[in-house]
Write a protein that holds these residues in place. Structure first.
Motif, PDB file in Angstrom:
ATOM      1  N   LEU A  72      13.652   6.655   1.349  1.00 24.27           N
ATOM      2  CA  LEU A  72      12.374   6.209   1.079  1.00 24.27           C
ATOM      3  C   LEU A  72      11.541   6.356   2.442  1.00 24.27           C
ATOM      4  CD1 LEU A  72      10.651   5.344  -1.478  1.00 24.27           C
ATOM      5  CD2 LEU A  72      11.326   3.077  -0.973  1.00 24.27           C
ATOM      6  N   VAL A  73      10.479   7.021   2.393  1.00 24.13           N
ATOM      7  CA  VAL A  73       9.666   7.069   3.471  1.00 24.13           C
ATOM      8  C   VAL A  73       8.492   5.964   3.112  1.00 24.13           C
ATOM      9  CG1 VAL A  73       7.915   8.499   4.792  1.00 24.13           C
ATOM     10  CG2 VAL A  73       9.891   9.364   3.804  1.00 24.13           C
ATOM     11  N   CYS A  74       8.578   4.914   4.256  1.00 22.46           N
ATOM     12  CA  CYS A  74       7.492   4.019   3.743  1.00 22.46           C
ATOM     13  C   CYS A  74       6.222   3.884   4.934  1.00 22.46           C
ATOM     14  CB  CYS A  74       8.433   2.480   4.238  1.00 22.46           C
ATOM     15  SG  CYS A  74       9.876   2.124   3.026  1.00 22.46           S
ATOM     16  N   VAL A  75       5.218   3.528   4.300  1.00 24.77           N
ATOM     17  CA  VAL A  75       4.020   3.610   4.903  1.00 24.77           C
ATOM     18  C   VAL A  75       3.095   2.231   4.950  1.00 24.77           C
ATOM     19  CG1 VAL A  75       1.823   4.847   5.310  1.00 24.77           C
ATOM     20  CG2 VAL A  75       3.915   6.024   4.355  1.00 24.77           C
ATOM     21  N   ILE A 123       8.066   9.655 -11.137  1.00 30.01           N
ATOM     22  CA  ILE A 123       7.123   9.105 -10.274  1.00 30.01           C
ATOM     23  C   ILE A 123       7.605   9.435  -8.792  1.00 30.01           C
ATOM     24  CG2 ILE A 123       6.138   7.161  -9.117  1.00 30.01           C
ATOM     25  CD1 ILE A 123       6.504   5.805 -12.007  1.00 30.01           C
ATOM     26  N   LYS A 124       6.993   9.990  -7.742  1.00 30.77           N
ATOM     27  CA  LYS A 124       7.327  10.456  -6.406  1.00 30.77           C
ATOM     28  C   LYS A 124       6.798   9.475  -5.226  1.00 30.77           C
ATOM     29  CE  LYS A 124       7.236  15.186  -8.408  1.00 30.77           C
ATOM     30  NZ  LYS A 124       6.780  14.626  -9.731  1.00 30.77           N
ATOM     31  N   ALA A 125       5.750   8.886  -5.778  1.00 35.99           N
ATOM     32  CA  ALA A 125       5.132   7.969  -4.420  1.00 35.99           C
ATOM     33  C   ALA A 125       4.605   6.694  -5.594  1.00 35.99           C
ATOM     34  CB  ALA A 125       4.046   8.650  -4.045  1.00 35.99           C
ATOM     35  N   ILE A 126       4.681   5.598  -4.638  1.00 35.54           N
ATOM     36  CA  ILE A 126       4.237   4.315  -5.174  1.00 35.54           C
ATOM     37  C   ILE A 126       3.158   3.926  -4.175  1.00 35.54           C
ATOM     38  CG2 ILE A 126       4.368   2.128  -6.049  1.00 35.54           C
ATOM     39  CD1 ILE A 126       7.307   3.027  -7.119  1.00 35.54           C
ATOM     40  N   TYR A 174       8.111   8.227  -1.645  1.00 31.74           N
ATOM     41  CA  TYR A 174       7.325   7.699  -0.606  1.00 31.74           C
ATOM     42  C   TYR A 174       6.894   6.215  -1.245  1.00 31.74           C
ATOM     43  CZ  TYR A 174       6.306  11.919   1.455  1.00 31.74           C
ATOM     44  OH  TYR A 174       6.353  13.082   2.301  1.00 31.74           O
ATOM     45  N   LEU A 175       6.692   5.226  -0.362  1.00 31.43           N
ATOM     46  CA  LEU A 175       6.169   3.852  -0.791  1.00 31.43           C
ATOM     47  C   LEU A 175       5.322   3.561   0.252  1.00 31.43           C
ATOM     48  CD1 LEU A 175       6.435   1.160  -2.554  1.00 31.43           C
ATOM     49  CD2 LEU A 175       8.183   0.249  -0.829  1.00 31.43           C
ATOM     50  N   VAL A 176       3.869   3.293  -0.029  1.00 28.07           N
ATOM     51  CA  VAL A 176       2.850   3.009   0.578  1.00 28.07           C
ATOM     52  C   VAL A 176       2.535   1.548   0.259  1.00 28.07           C
ATOM     53  CG1 VAL A 176       0.490   3.514   1.320  1.00 28.07           C
ATOM     54  CG2 VAL A 176       1.993   5.347   0.701  1.00 28.07           C
ATOM     55  N   ILE A 201       2.153  10.205  -8.878  1.00 24.39           N
ATOM     56  CA  ILE A 201       1.663   8.996  -8.064  1.00 24.39           C
ATOM     57  C   ILE A 201       1.277   7.734  -8.690  1.00 24.39           C
ATOM     58  CG2 ILE A 201       0.271   8.237  -5.944  1.00 24.39           C
ATOM     59  CD1 ILE A 201       0.085  11.144  -5.146  1.00 24.39           C
ATOM     60  N   LEU A 202       1.860   6.440  -8.605  1.00 20.16           N
ATOM     61  CA  LEU A 202       1.358   5.580  -9.356  1.00 20.16           C
ATOM     62  C   LEU A 202       0.766   4.469  -8.248  1.00 20.16           C
ATOM     63  CD1 LEU A 202       1.792   3.701 -11.676  1.00 20.16           C
ATOM     64  CD2 LEU A 202       4.030   2.725 -10.741  1.00 20.16           C
TER      65      LEU A 202
END
Length: 219
Positions: free
Chosen positions: A180-183, A45-48, A145-147, A114-115
């Motif tokens: 971790l890039v946070c959005v 998982i590359k992005a949540i 990434y974490l959005v 992507i989850l």
């Protein structure tokens, strides 16, 4: 501006997208995430993306599905999954033009790139033994990434819960400090004098560096 800040071809930077309803906040993170997954095809998982409500997650899942399905370069190569508490009569084991993967066993056995989920379900996914397979292919540097969509809804005790959950996520996956890039997105915060307070709030919740330049507002 969002794509330039978030694209992983350079050093991506945590970002707050604070613009009005219907302004394209979803696209601000959707395209950088899909671009990253396309160029980094490894497992895990590359992005949540965390949503405050299942209805919002389900609606945006359709947008992810349509975007991937309509691109010859991404179709069949980038996988997106929706994992929420609600059960479906006929869960989807593969992606289509209108649906991401929703079958829970499929997601556990073959984790998506992507989850999409909500913060309460993510809490369960980190501790339930039956969900260990979801993280089995994640190395320390896999999650990029974490959005958090509708960041302004996480206030008070719920904001504290989210902050603790993010720290547990990083610890569980052994994610290095600022990797971790946070959005965060918000249609109601980020104008005028609110920018300093919003940057401070985001820094506390995400345990990441934000300042006024991290906020993309309307022009």
């Amino acid at each position: 501006r969002a794509f330039d800040r978030l694209r992983s071809g350079q050093t991506p930077r945590s970002t707050i997208i604070a613009t009005g309803t219907g302004s394209g906040k979803t696209e601000c993170f959707l395209y950088p995430l899909l671009d990253h997954c396309l160029r980094n095809p490894g497992a895990g998982i590359k992005a949540i993306i965390i949503y405050p409500m299942n209805a919002l997650a389900t609606d945006q899942a359709k947008r992810f599905a349509h975007t991937v399905h309509s691109s010859q370069s991404m179709k069949g190569k980038v996988r997106v999954g929706l994992f929420v508490g609600e059960s479906e009569q006929s869960p989807h084991k593969t992606m289509s033009d209108s649906s991401v993967i929703t079958d829970k066993d499929t997601l556990r056995q073959s984790p998506p790139d992507i989850l999409l989920t909500n913060y309460k379900m993510l809490d369960y996914l980190l501790i339930r033994p039956k969900d260990r397979g979801l993280w089995a292919q994640n190395a320390a540097d896999t999650l990029q990434y974490l959005v958090v969509d509708e960041l302004h809804t996480f206030d008070g005790a719920q904001g504290t819960d989210l902050a603790c959950l993010i720290r547990r996520l990083k610890a569980r996956l052994e994610t290095p400090g600022e990797q971790l890039v946070c959005v965060g997105t918000s249609a109601t915060l980020g104008s005028g004098d609110e920018k300093i307070a919003l940057a401070r709030y985001a820094s506390q919740v995400f345990q990441s560096d934000f300042d006024e330049t991290s906020i993309i507002g309307e022009r």
